[in-house]
Each structure stands twice: as C-alpha cells, then as structure tokens.
Design an enzyme around this catalytic site. Structure first.
Site, PDB file in Angstrom:
ATOM      1  N   GLU A 166      -5.331   6.656  11.589  1.00  0.00           N
ATOM      2  CA  GLU A 166      -5.555   5.284  11.094  1.00  0.00           C
ATOM      3  C   GLU A 166      -5.150   4.278  12.158  1.00  0.00           C
ATOM      4  O   GLU A 166      -3.996   4.206  12.556  1.00  0.00           O
ATOM      5  CB  GLU A 166      -4.736   5.059   9.825  1.00  0.00           C
ATOM      6  CG  GLU A 166      -4.715   3.598   9.345  1.00  0.00           C
ATOM      7  CD  GLU A 166      -3.931   3.430   8.053  1.00  0.00           C
ATOM      8  OE1 GLU A 166      -4.065   4.291   7.156  1.00  0.00           O
ATOM      9  OE2 GLU A 166      -3.162   2.462   7.940  1.00  0.00           O
ATOM     10  N   GLU A 217     -20.527   3.270  18.780  1.00  0.00           N
ATOM     11  CA  GLU A 217     -19.733   2.048  18.627  1.00  0.00           C
ATOM     12  C   GLU A 217     -19.811   1.564  17.187  1.00  0.00           C
ATOM     13  O   GLU A 217     -20.910   1.332  16.662  1.00  0.00           O
ATOM     14  CB  GLU A 217     -20.263   0.970  19.569  1.00  0.00           C
ATOM     15  CG  GLU A 217     -19.620  -0.407  19.358  1.00  0.00           C
ATOM     16  CD  GLU A 217     -20.118  -1.439  20.368  1.00  0.00           C
ATOM     17  OE1 GLU A 217     -20.482  -1.046  21.497  1.00  0.00           O
ATOM     18  OE2 GLU A 217     -20.156  -2.631  20.031  1.00  0.00           O
ATOM     19  N   HIS A 272      -3.010  10.924   5.308  1.00  0.00           N
ATOM     20  CA  HIS A 272      -4.383  11.438   5.218  1.00  0.00           C
ATOM     21  C   HIS A 272      -4.711  12.231   6.463  1.00  0.00           C
ATOM     22  O   HIS A 272      -3.964  12.197   7.442  1.00  0.00           O
ATOM     23  CB  HIS A 272      -5.396  10.302   4.996  1.00  0.00           C
ATOM     24  CG  HIS A 272      -5.017   8.996   5.620  1.00  0.00           C
ATOM     25  ND1 HIS A 272      -5.127   8.765   6.964  1.00  0.00           N
ATOM     26  CD2 HIS A 272      -4.480   7.860   5.081  1.00  0.00           C
ATOM     27  CE1 HIS A 272      -4.705   7.532   7.222  1.00  0.00           C
ATOM     28  NE2 HIS A 272      -4.293   6.954   6.115  1.00  0.00           N
ATOM     29  N   GLU A 282     -10.711   5.866   1.416  1.00  0.00           N
ATOM     30  CA  GLU A 282      -9.407   5.314   1.079  1.00  0.00           C
ATOM     31  C   GLU A 282      -8.985   5.763  -0.321  1.00  0.00           C
ATOM     32  O   GLU A 282      -7.817   5.707  -0.671  1.00  0.00           O
ATOM     33  CB  GLU A 282      -9.497   3.787   1.177  1.00  0.00           C
ATOM     34  CG  GLU A 282      -8.261   3.002   0.827  1.00  0.00           C
ATOM     35  CD  GLU A 282      -7.074   3.220   1.768  1.00  0.00           C
ATOM     36  OE1 GLU A 282      -7.225   3.869   2.808  1.00  0.00           O
ATOM     37  OE2 GLU A 282      -5.972   2.732   1.441  1.00  0.00           O
ATOM     38  N   HIS A 330       2.779   6.975   5.991  1.00  0.00           N
ATOM     39  CA  HIS A 330       3.043   5.558   6.261  1.00  0.00           C
ATOM     40  C   HIS A 330       2.880   4.724   4.997  1.00  0.00           C
ATOM     41  O   HIS A 330       2.316   5.179   4.004  1.00  0.00           O
ATOM     42  CB  HIS A 330       2.103   5.031   7.352  1.00  0.00           C
ATOM     43  CG  HIS A 330       0.659   5.339   7.087  1.00  0.00           C
ATOM     44  ND1 HIS A 330       0.089   6.551   7.407  1.00  0.00           N
ATOM     45  CD2 HIS A 330      -0.341   4.603   6.525  1.00  0.00           C
ATOM     46  CE1 HIS A 330      -1.179   6.548   7.061  1.00  0.00           C
ATOM     47  NE2 HIS A 330      -1.477   5.376   6.510  1.00  0.00           N
ATOM     48  N   HIS A 382     -25.595  -3.254  27.907  1.00  0.00           N
ATOM     49  CA  HIS A 382     -24.718  -2.147  28.312  1.00  0.00           C
ATOM     50  C   HIS A 382     -24.891  -0.981  27.352  1.00  0.00           C
ATOM     51  O   HIS A 382     -25.574  -1.098  26.339  1.00  0.00           O
ATOM     52  CB  HIS A 382     -23.254  -2.608  28.312  1.00  0.00           C
ATOM     53  CG  HIS A 382     -22.720  -2.879  26.932  1.00  0.00           C
ATOM     54  ND1 HIS A 382     -23.000  -4.036  26.238  1.00  0.00           N
ATOM     55  CD2 HIS A 382     -21.972  -2.120  26.087  1.00  0.00           C
ATOM     56  CE1 HIS A 382     -22.432  -3.983  25.043  1.00  0.00           C
ATOM     57  NE2 HIS A 382     -21.800  -2.826  24.917  1.00  0.00           N
ATOM     58  N   HIS A 416     -27.601  -1.747  24.253  1.00  0.00           N
ATOM     59  CA  HIS A 416     -27.496  -2.904  23.350  1.00  0.00           C
ATOM     60  C   HIS A 416     -26.870  -4.102  24.052  1.00  0.00           C
ATOM     61  O   HIS A 416     -26.320  -3.982  25.148  1.00  0.00           O
ATOM     62  CB  HIS A 416     -26.681  -2.542  22.104  1.00  0.00           C
ATOM     63  CG  HIS A 416     -25.303  -2.004  22.391  1.00  0.00           C
ATOM     64  ND1 HIS A 416     -25.105  -0.740  22.875  1.00  0.00           N
ATOM     65  CD2 HIS A 416     -24.071  -2.559  22.281  1.00  0.00           C
ATOM     66  CE1 HIS A 416     -23.808  -0.531  23.045  1.00  0.00           C
ATOM     67  NE2 HIS A 416     -23.156  -1.615  22.709  1.00  0.00           N
ATOM     68  N   HIS A 439     -22.474   2.870  26.069  1.00  0.00           N
ATOM     69  CA  HIS A 439     -21.191   3.572  26.139  1.00  0.00           C
ATOM     70  C   HIS A 439     -21.436   5.067  26.312  1.00  0.00           C
ATOM     71  O   HIS A 439     -22.164   5.662  25.513  1.00  0.00           O
ATOM     72  CB  HIS A 439     -20.358   3.314  24.884  1.00  0.00           C
ATOM     73  CG  HIS A 439     -20.155   1.850  24.638  1.00  0.00           C
ATOM     74  ND1 HIS A 439     -19.135   1.135  25.226  1.00  0.00           N
ATOM     75  CD2 HIS A 439     -20.875   0.955  23.913  1.00  0.00           C
ATOM     76  CE1 HIS A 439     -19.231  -0.139  24.852  1.00  0.00           C
ATOM     77  NE2 HIS A 439     -20.277  -0.273  24.056  1.00  0.00           N
ATOM     78  N   ARG A 467       0.901  -1.168   0.000  1.00  0.00           N
ATOM     79  CA  ARG A 467       0.000   0.000   0.000  1.00  0.00           C
ATOM     80  C   ARG A 467       0.922   1.196   0.000  1.00  0.00           C
ATOM     81  O   ARG A 467       1.704   1.399   0.911  1.00  0.00           O
ATOM     82  CB  ARG A 467      -0.913  -0.029   1.232  1.00  0.00           C
ATOM     83  CG  ARG A 467      -1.746   1.249   1.438  1.00  0.00           C
ATOM     84  CD  ARG A 467      -2.765   1.473   0.339  1.00  0.00           C
ATOM     85  NE  ARG A 467      -3.583   2.670   0.605  1.00  0.00           N
ATOM     86  CZ  ARG A 467      -3.344   3.876   0.075  1.00  0.00           C
ATOM     87  NH1 ARG A 467      -2.336   4.066  -0.757  1.00  0.00           N
ATOM     88  NH2 ARG A 467      -4.127   4.902   0.379  1.00  0.00           N
ATOM     89  N   HIS A 483       1.849   7.113   1.805  1.00  0.00           N
ATOM     90  CA  HIS A 483       0.782   8.116   1.739  1.00  0.00           C
ATOM     91  C   HIS A 483       0.484   8.662   3.123  1.00  0.00           C
ATOM     92  O   HIS A 483       1.020   8.181   4.125  1.00  0.00           O
ATOM     93  CB  HIS A 483      -0.496   7.477   1.155  1.00  0.00           C
ATOM     94  CG  HIS A 483      -1.145   6.510   2.111  1.00  0.00           C
ATOM     95  ND1 HIS A 483      -0.671   5.236   2.324  1.00  0.00           N
ATOM     96  CD2 HIS A 483      -2.222   6.648   2.940  1.00  0.00           C
ATOM     97  CE1 HIS A 483      -1.423   4.626   3.216  1.00  0.00           C
ATOM     98  NE2 HIS A 483      -2.366   5.450   3.620  1.00  0.00           N
TER      99      HIS A 483
HETATM  100 MN    MN Z   1      -3.397   5.027   5.472  1.00  0.00          MN
HETATM  101 MN    MN Z   2     -21.061  -2.023  23.122  1.00  0.00          MN
END
Ligand code: MN
Ligand code: MN
Length: 392
Positions: free
Chosen positions: A106, A285, A102, A167, A145, A278, A324, A280, A97, A100
């Site tokens: 990542e 998520e 961004h 991407e 990277h 639970h 959830h 968050h 890859r 590059h």
């Molecule tokens: Mn990347």
């Molecule tokens: Mn969760």
C-alpha cells in the site's frame, strides 16, 4: 474544447464533423458528453478499437461508514488496470481506518488534512508518524497498519500494486478476533474466555475516534526501535525536475527506500504546457487527476489511438509501453499522479530520443530540417514542455 463540437441553434454540442454525423434526437447525457469532448467529436488521428482508460471516482460505489468514507477503482471498474488498484478515502477528525493488513503493498498520498499512521515491521520495530498534505506512506505486502485522522480530518489516495485488490477484503483485527474460538484467545493472551464477551462480532473497517495527542505522548507501552528506513516520506523530498512548463516530483525506491514495488511522479503542468510525448519501458501507468483538466492520446501501435479527457477526481490508465502525452486543456494548473508497479520511475521521451539520433538518419524518416533538430529537440530531462507563441 467545446469549439470542436458543432453547436446547434440551442447551443448544444452535436456529434458532427464537417459533412459527417448528425444531431442527437433521443436520449443523451449532456454533462458526461461535455466532460468528454474528445470522445464526442474525436480528433481525426483517433482510430481503431481501444479499451476504456478512464474511470471517474464519482462513478464508484461510495462506502459510507462510521468515521468516514471510501471508494475504489480496481480492475472491476477499469478492466485494463491489472497492475494497480486505488482507494480514495476520507476520515473525519479522529476517525480511524481499522488496524489491518493485506496481501498487496500500500502506497499513499495525503491530499487534504493530516493523519497518524501506525505500523510494525517483521523485526517488531515500530513505525508511528504524522503525514501532512503531500506526505506519503508505503506499507510493504502483508505489513499491518492503521490510519487515524488528526484535528482537521484526512483525505488521501491509496495505491495498491495489484489491480484485483479490494479494500473490502482486508485482514482486520476485529474480524480475526471475532472468528477465533474464545478458549483459544484465552490461551493466547492468558485471560479467561469471558474476557472476550464484549468484543465486536465482526469487522469494524472504519470507526469514530478521539483525535490523538502529540506523537511523543502517543507511543506503545514498551516501544521497540523505529522502523528504518521509515515507511513514510514526502513528495517534496523526492527528485524535483523543474521546467518551463511545470514541475515533476519523482519518488521511487531510489529515494523512498520502502517503496520497492510502487513508483510515483507528481506532475504539475501549467496552462499551455504539456507532459511531453513519451512512454514507459518498465510498467503500465495508472493516473490520478488531482486538479485541473487535461487530455491524453494513447498510441497503441498498428495505427490505433484514442484521445481521453480527464477532470480532477478521475483515474486514467496507459497500458504497458504505449506512447502518450498529457495536455493541460484548462486555464488553471493541471496536477496529476503517474503511478507504476515498479521499484523505479523510468520514461523515454520522443524528443530526447530524436535528439540522440544522427540527423541524417532522422531525415531519412521524417521531412524535418536542421532548425527543428537544433532548436526544437532536447537532450536533457524535460518531462513537461511549454513553448512560447513563436513555436505555434
Ligand atoms: Mn491498508
Ligand atoms: Mn506517462
């Protein structure tokens, strides 16, 4: 879950619930219908209009390139997913890859095979490391990277801290050089302009390459110090929580110091087990299902809820703060990732919350007894639960 669907005389599931519904007469897609039994014949608790919280990577465009392939799930595929985007990528042995960078950070997990990742930080320190299965990397926003697969190839999941990431719009080294005047390149590097005549005329993105030699023989000409703390880590060095129903590995900036915008949990739920009820308090998520199958009911308040089914290779999503659970609906282990745009992992357990509430107050709300309070609530961290037959 097929038993929940009414089967007709040809053993085909039909959308019937007791006296309601009727057989499908026209067009249908049996494979998709049978992968989503809780859409097809929903549990009675499901109610109201809910967004789409499932996107199989199999439904994404596959970008096939020299050296490998990639496919992505972004806010364009799953519109609720504004905080996280993801790319599933494969590199053939030696495949690269391209170098590059961004705007988004990542985070990545190696799923199969291994790869060498290279990078530098803003101090000019160098980062080169080999990442094996279960291994991770995190490149902060704007940090350049590249990724090169080792002898068995590499397949990994990239996670970005912005749902709008693509991407297909990264800053690539070949693209930049192709779009800089040759006389400027000549001035910048101190060579003649015709030196750049044979350079690529645009972005390469991905390319074939030779499998690199051992790490120690594969360093820059004059390396600076190593990036510290490192850009790489492993799930198995994260915080491990073992319970009767499964295991959870938590990796966030408390242990993986470079992961300041993306927190992760690798959840393994045994057959019969459940990632308990639970929510968050810090972020939505984003999920990736690695193995097995499961289902999740998302509670959206005001009486709204919907149940979603997931298979290996699917992405899922829970909007911020919604309640959830994830139930293993198969007879093999369920493995999935919980990803958050946050510097830390945090969850609130229904059982733990109830355990820390005065029993008299609980009993004012719900018709529960002392046995339930004493023996069926837990005060410890127990993200995955599995009760014996007696609890049924
Ligand atoms: Mn990347
Ligand atoms: Mn969760």
């Amino acid at each position: 879950m097929e038993d929940k669907n009414h089967l007709d005389s040809n053993s085909l599931p039909q959308p019937r619930k007791e006296e309601r519904g009727g057989d499908i007469l026209g067009a249908r897609n049996l494979e998709v219908e049978s992968q989503n039994p809780d859409f097809f014949v929903s549990p009675d608790v499901d109610h109201g209009t809910m967004p789409n919280l499932k996107w199989p990577f199999a439904m994404s465009h596959m970008r096939v390139e020299s050296g490998g392939w990639s496919r992505e799930v972004t806010v364009r595929e799953m519109p609720e997913s504004t905080q996280i985007a993801s790319v599933n990528m494969h590199l053939e042995p030696g495949g690269i890859r391209e170098l590059h960078w961004h705007k988004e950070a990542e985070w990545a997990m190696m799923i199969k095979g291994s790869a060498r990742v290279t990078s530098i930080d803003t101090e000019g320190n160098v980062a080169i490391d080999d990442v094996e299965e279960g291994g991770l990397w995190n490149f902060p926003s704007g940090i350049p990277h590249s990724i090169q697969a080792l002898e068995n190839g590499a397949e990994f999941l990239l996670v970005f801290d912005d749902g709008a990431f693509s991407e297909n719009s990264t800053f690539a080294i070949s693209d930049w050089i192709a779009h800089t005047p040759k006389e400027v390149l000549a001035k910048n590097f101190g060579v003649s302009a015709d030196y750049f005549d044979k350079f690529p005329d645009g972005e390469k993105y991905m390319l074939k390459g030779k499998v690199p030699g051992p790490l120690i023989q594969n360093l820059p000409e004059s390396p600076n110090k190593a990036v510290d703390p490192p850009f790489t880590f492993s799930f198995y060095d994260g915080k491990k929580v073992e319970t009767e129903g499964g295991t959870v590995y938590i990796v966030d900036s408390t242990n993986f110091k470079q992961a300041t915008t993306i927190a992760a949990a690798l959840v393994e739920v045994e057959p019969g087990g459940i990632r308990e009820l639970h929510w968050h308090p810090n972020a939505a998520e984003w999920q990736y299902y690695l193995e097995g199958q499961g289902r999740m009911t998302v509670f959206a308040a005001t009486g709204k809820a919907r149940t979603y089914d997931y298979q290996a290779g699917d992405a899922g999503y829970v909007p911020f703060a919604m309640g959830h659970y994830i139930e293993n609906t198969g007879d093999t282990p369920l493995r999935f990732l919980e990803m958050f745009q946050s510097d830390h992992f945090a969850d609130l357990s229904l059982s733990r919350w109830m355990s820390q509430t005065p029993p008299s107050l609980l009993k004012e709300h719900l018709p529960i007894d002392d046995d339930f309070i004493k023996n069926h609530l837990h005060s410890d961290l127990r993200p995955v639960v599995k009760w014996g037959r007696s609890a049924k």
